[in-house]
Scaffold this active site. Structure first.
Site, PDB file in Angstrom:
ATOM      1  N   THR A   4     -30.364  -0.366  -7.359  1.00 32.48           N
ATOM      2  CA  THR A   4     -31.697  -0.651  -6.858  1.00 32.48           C
ATOM      3  C   THR A   4     -32.265   0.623  -6.248  1.00 32.48           C
ATOM      4  O   THR A   4     -31.572   1.341  -5.529  1.00 32.48           O
ATOM      5  CB  THR A   4     -31.677  -1.804  -5.823  1.00 32.48           C
ATOM      6  OG1 THR A   4     -32.986  -1.958  -5.302  1.00 32.48           O
ATOM      7  CG2 THR A   4     -30.714  -1.563  -4.692  1.00 32.48           C
ATOM      8  N   GLU A  37     -30.356  -7.305  -5.396  1.00 25.48           N
ATOM      9  CA  GLU A  37     -29.242  -7.741  -4.545  1.00 25.48           C
ATOM     10  C   GLU A  37     -28.927  -9.232  -4.725  1.00 25.48           C
ATOM     11  O   GLU A  37     -27.934  -9.731  -4.221  1.00 25.48           O
ATOM     12  CB  GLU A  37     -29.583  -7.497  -3.065  1.00 25.48           C
ATOM     13  CG  GLU A  37     -29.629  -6.044  -2.649  1.00 25.48           C
ATOM     14  CD  GLU A  37     -30.958  -5.346  -2.917  1.00 25.48           C
ATOM     15  OE1 GLU A  37     -31.729  -5.840  -3.777  1.00 25.48           O
ATOM     16  OE2 GLU A  37     -31.236  -4.313  -2.286  1.00 25.48           O
ATOM     17  N   LYS A  70     -50.615  -1.563   9.506  1.00 25.00           N
ATOM     18  CA  LYS A  70     -50.765  -1.891  10.929  1.00 25.00           C
ATOM     19  C   LYS A  70     -51.990  -1.178  11.445  1.00 25.00           C
ATOM     20  O   LYS A  70     -52.041   0.044  11.483  1.00 25.00           O
ATOM     21  CB  LYS A  70     -49.527  -1.450  11.698  1.00 25.00           C
ATOM     22  CG  LYS A  70     -48.470  -2.512  11.731  1.00 25.00           C
ATOM     23  CD  LYS A  70     -47.595  -2.349  12.958  1.00 25.00           C
ATOM     24  CE  LYS A  70     -46.959  -3.662  13.327  1.00 25.00           C
ATOM     25  NZ  LYS A  70     -45.955  -3.513  14.379  1.00 25.00           N
ATOM     26  N   TRP A 101     -51.610  -6.748  12.082  1.00 28.74           N
ATOM     27  CA  TRP A 101     -51.106  -6.571  10.726  1.00 28.74           C
ATOM     28  C   TRP A 101     -52.169  -6.950   9.699  1.00 28.74           C
ATOM     29  O   TRP A 101     -52.877  -7.937   9.862  1.00 28.74           O
ATOM     30  CB  TRP A 101     -49.887  -7.467  10.472  1.00 28.74           C
ATOM     31  CG  TRP A 101     -48.700  -7.163  11.317  1.00 28.74           C
ATOM     32  CD1 TRP A 101     -48.683  -6.922  12.664  1.00 28.74           C
ATOM     33  CD2 TRP A 101     -47.348  -7.072  10.879  1.00 28.74           C
ATOM     34  NE1 TRP A 101     -47.409  -6.690  13.089  1.00 28.74           N
ATOM     35  CE2 TRP A 101     -46.558  -6.784  12.008  1.00 28.74           C
ATOM     36  CE3 TRP A 101     -46.720  -7.211   9.651  1.00 28.74           C
ATOM     37  CZ2 TRP A 101     -45.180  -6.626  11.937  1.00 28.74           C
ATOM     38  CZ3 TRP A 101     -45.345  -7.070   9.583  1.00 28.74           C
ATOM     39  CH2 TRP A 101     -44.585  -6.761  10.724  1.00 28.74           C
TER      40      TRP A 101
HETATM   41  P1  AMP Z   1     -35.942  -5.199  -7.197  1.00 24.70           P
HETATM   42  O1  AMP Z   1     -34.680  -5.186  -6.472  1.00 24.70           O
HETATM   43  O2  AMP Z   1     -36.303  -3.903  -7.821  1.00 24.70           O
HETATM   44  O3  AMP Z   1     -35.997  -6.341  -8.153  1.00 24.70           O
HETATM   45  O4  AMP Z   1     -37.105  -5.437  -6.132  1.00 24.70           O
HETATM   46  C1  AMP Z   1     -37.084  -6.551  -5.292  1.00 24.70           C
HETATM   47  C2  AMP Z   1     -38.364  -6.622  -4.546  1.00 24.70           C
HETATM   48  O5  AMP Z   1     -39.457  -6.850  -5.445  1.00 24.70           O
HETATM   49  C3  AMP Z   1     -38.451  -7.778  -3.593  1.00 24.70           C
HETATM   50  O6  AMP Z   1     -37.785  -7.508  -2.395  1.00 24.70           O
HETATM   51  C4  AMP Z   1     -39.950  -7.937  -3.431  1.00 24.70           C
HETATM   52  O7  AMP Z   1     -40.472  -7.009  -2.505  1.00 24.70           O
HETATM   53  C5  AMP Z   1     -40.467  -7.604  -4.800  1.00 24.70           C
HETATM   54  N1  AMP Z   1     -40.705  -8.832  -5.557  1.00 24.70           N
HETATM   55  C6  AMP Z   1     -39.928  -9.420  -6.477  1.00 24.70           C
HETATM   56  N2  AMP Z   1     -40.501 -10.541  -6.946  1.00 24.70           N
HETATM   57  C7  AMP Z   1     -41.671 -10.680  -6.299  1.00 24.70           C
HETATM   58  C8  AMP Z   1     -42.714 -11.650  -6.316  1.00 24.70           C
HETATM   59  N3  AMP Z   1     -42.700 -12.701  -7.115  1.00 24.70           N
HETATM   60  N4  AMP Z   1     -43.744 -11.465  -5.471  1.00 24.70           N
HETATM   61  C9  AMP Z   1     -43.799 -10.391  -4.651  1.00 24.70           C
HETATM   62  N5  AMP Z   1     -42.854  -9.457  -4.594  1.00 24.70           N
HETATM   63  C10 AMP Z   1     -41.796  -9.588  -5.402  1.00 24.70           C
END
Ligand code: AMP
Length: 569
Positions: free
Chosen positions: A195, A339, A453, A458
């Site tokens: 990640t 994760e 912020k 916020w």
């Molecule tokens: P990744 O590990 O690259 O899949 O990124 C995970 C992050 O993507 C999450 O912690 C969110 O911040 C964002 N994310 C994943 N799905 C969504 C969703 N449906 N809406 C908003 N953010 C999302």
């Protein structure tokens, strides 16, 4: 996790492992098709043949000296050969490490070195990129004994790539088409994905056999993705993004037909596969679907087979959900993380909500939704207290469950920050700032680092982005906080125009629209028009890039709004 060695063999019986899904598909759905778009054209075969090729791959891996606990990298798009590694590698007790080819060379070199991959499977269209990473940091690839080209033969132009290449079909040739797979423990690491954080090198997440098994079972439930054998499943989300959200495993477990859209599919490729293969369920990040809808404005596309589009990775803008609804396709909004293997929540309507009026139903469906069965969560505010489920107060989302990792691979400093041990199990601090409504739907207000912020209050960049993208003349929009002397930060909108309105008129309309809907201090100080929102290697808006690019521009040097943040002074 302790790892490597005999303890991963099961002395008897069987555990929660991926092999059972392959066993079932081979026997219960031998004639069901797997279709793949490749540079050589559309290829198709059935699960029976798939099983045979996976067995041959297993023997070939043995022949290459890949042993229990070894890691095998893939540097590939979505196609049948990549799918064969999804079962072939874990079934012999090795670990499938999908590498994101969109990362910069130094990140690729870092993660190959960190994972110590023994073999790397690479697509012809990505070989040059991989060779570039090798050339940049050769010693990082010391563990790699073999590069396997995902093609029927090694073409002349790739012969000189600098990679020691054997083609995949020769790699499999001469091997037996059945395999007595070893009995593995659920604790055996089966997958791995890195990640990319905002700072520092990518962090490795290991998936055990039982994590992937449990994730698959949860996604099969109606509260997950509800995949069954009447579905035709096409993950557009790349197989290097958290196992294409687990869909190849779920579709196999269900015995569903699978369609792989191949290297860099464009909207016309996606539309063609949906039409010709009768795809019922597909999945990807919002950008892909905006692209498809745009393509449909000038081209006749028959979406009649398509029932559901899973959208995740970034928030599904309500405007996108509506546009698909108008075409008779249901958007299933899902949230997850690398994760979490990755699916965490899905925005299904609960019993009784079907009768709600339109606006209320859209409101729920646009949220990140309800945790799928098997997971627990809580939302913690800045003082360490749990926030009430009132849809208003927000805090950081913490999650735990059988497919949520409890550590990063060899990154103790990150572990200390992002995991919290507790009597009922270790929590993952997601870094997502959310509200929870009384019905239990979570809604992401922002990433912790993206919340703006202003004057001590916020502002949700996600909400502003959704509002902007609902305008007909906006193709994409993102909002970031720009440093401001008096208010600490002020929002600035970056908009990709998608209509014929001139920029000044559009900017005024957008700002008026935000002013009507939100507190005055939420109104961006400026609207900047750009050609494209920069994207990360996982298809998310790259606010980091925008921040860097505009750090010195005094976009907000003008008058601060008279009535800015209430928290100020
Ligand atoms: P990744 O590990 O690259 O899949 O990124 C995970 C992050 O993507 C999450 O912690 C969110 O911040 C964002 N994310 C994943 N799905 C969504 C969703 N449906 N809406 C908003 N953010 C999302």
């Amino acid at each position: 996790m302790t790892r490597r060695g005999d303890r991963y063999y099961m002395p008897g019986g069987s555990d929660q492992t991926l092999g059972s899904f392959l066993w079932r598909a081979e026997r219960m759905s031998p004639d069901t098709e797997i279709v793949s778009r490749t540079p050589e054209g559309i290829e198709r075969y059935e699960y029976e043949k798939y099983g045979e090729r996976v067995a041959r791959l297993g023997h070939a891996l043995d022949g290459a000296g890949v042993g229990q606990g070894d890691r095998v990298g893939t540097f590939c798009w979505n196609h049948h050969r990549h799918f064969e590694t999804y079962f072939g590698v874990p079934n012999v007790g090795a670990q499938l490490h999908t590498i994101n080819p969109l990362l910069p060379n130094e990140h690729i070199a870092y993660i190959v070195e960190n994972a110590a991959d023994r073999v790397i499977f690479v697509d012809p269209s990505l070989a040059e990129k991989l060779a570039g990473a090798v050339a940049a940091e050769e010693s990082a690839f010391d563990s790699v004994e073999q590069f396997v080209l995902m093609a029927p033969s090694v073409t002349e132009d790739l012969d000189g790539s600098g990679l020691d290449l054997v083609d995949y079909e020769s790699f499999l040739a001469d091997h037996e088409s059945s395999y007595e797979w070893p009995a593995l423990s659920g604790e055996q690491p089966a997958g791995m994905c890195y990640t990319s954080g905002t700072t520092g090198m990518p962090k490795g997440v290991e998936y055990t056999q039982s994590m992937l098994w449990a994730h698959t079972m949860a996604t099969l439930t109606p509260q997950g993705l509800g995949i069954d054998d009447t579905d035709v499943v096409m993950p557009v989300v790349p197989m290097f993004h958290v196992n294409a959200w687990g869909m190849p495993f779920s579709a196999t477990a269900a015995g569903a037909k699978q369609v792989f859209p191949g290297p860099s599919p464009d909207p016309a490729d996606i539309a063609g596969l949906i039409e010709n293969e009768g795809v019922t369920l597909t999945a990807g990040v919002p950008t892909v679907w905006f692209g498809l809808l745009e393509h449909m404005e000038d081209n006749d596309v028959d979406l009649s087979a398509l029932e559901r589009v899973v959208i995740g990775g970034s928030a599904a803008p309500p405007s996108l959900i509506r546009q698909f609804d108008e075409r008779g396709v249901e958007v299933v909004h899902a949230w997850g993380m690398t994760e979490m293997s990755p699916i965490g929540s899905v925005a299904h309507l609960k019993a009784g909500m079907e009768g709600w009026d339109d606006e209320d139903r859209y409101d729920k469906r646009a949220k990140q939704g309800l945790m799928v069965p098997g997971l627990e969560f809580k939302v913690i505010d800045e003082d360490g207290a749990e926030v009430p489920w009132d849809g208003e107060e927000f805090g950081e989302l913490w999650v735990r469950g059988p497919w949520v990792t409890t550590e990063y691979f060899e990154r103790p400093e990150a572990n200390a920050e992002e995991f919290v041990e507790a009597p009922g199990g270790t929590w993952l601090k997601t870094g997502d700032v959310v509200t929870v409504d009384p019905e239990g739907y979570i809604q992401i207000v922002d990433r912790e680092k993206d919340v703006i912020k202003s004057g001590g209050e916020w502002i949700s960049s996600v909400e502003l982005e959704n509002a902007l993208m609902a305008h007909d003349d906006v193709a994409e929009a993102t909002v970031i906080g720009i440093p401001h002397e008096r208010w600490q930060e002020r929002p600035v909108a970056f908009v990709v125009p998608g209509g014929s309105a001139d920029e000044d008129t559009l900017a005024t309309e957008l700002l008026d629209m935000i002013a009507d809907e939100y507190p005055k201090w939420w109104v961006p100080d400026d609207v900047e028009f750009i050609e494209e929102v920069p994207k990360t290697a996982t298809g998310k808006f790259s606010k980091k890039d925008l921040r860097e690019e505009y750090a010195d521009e005094s976009l907000v040097a003008g008058e601060a709004p008279e009535e800015a943040a209430p928290g100020d002074g």
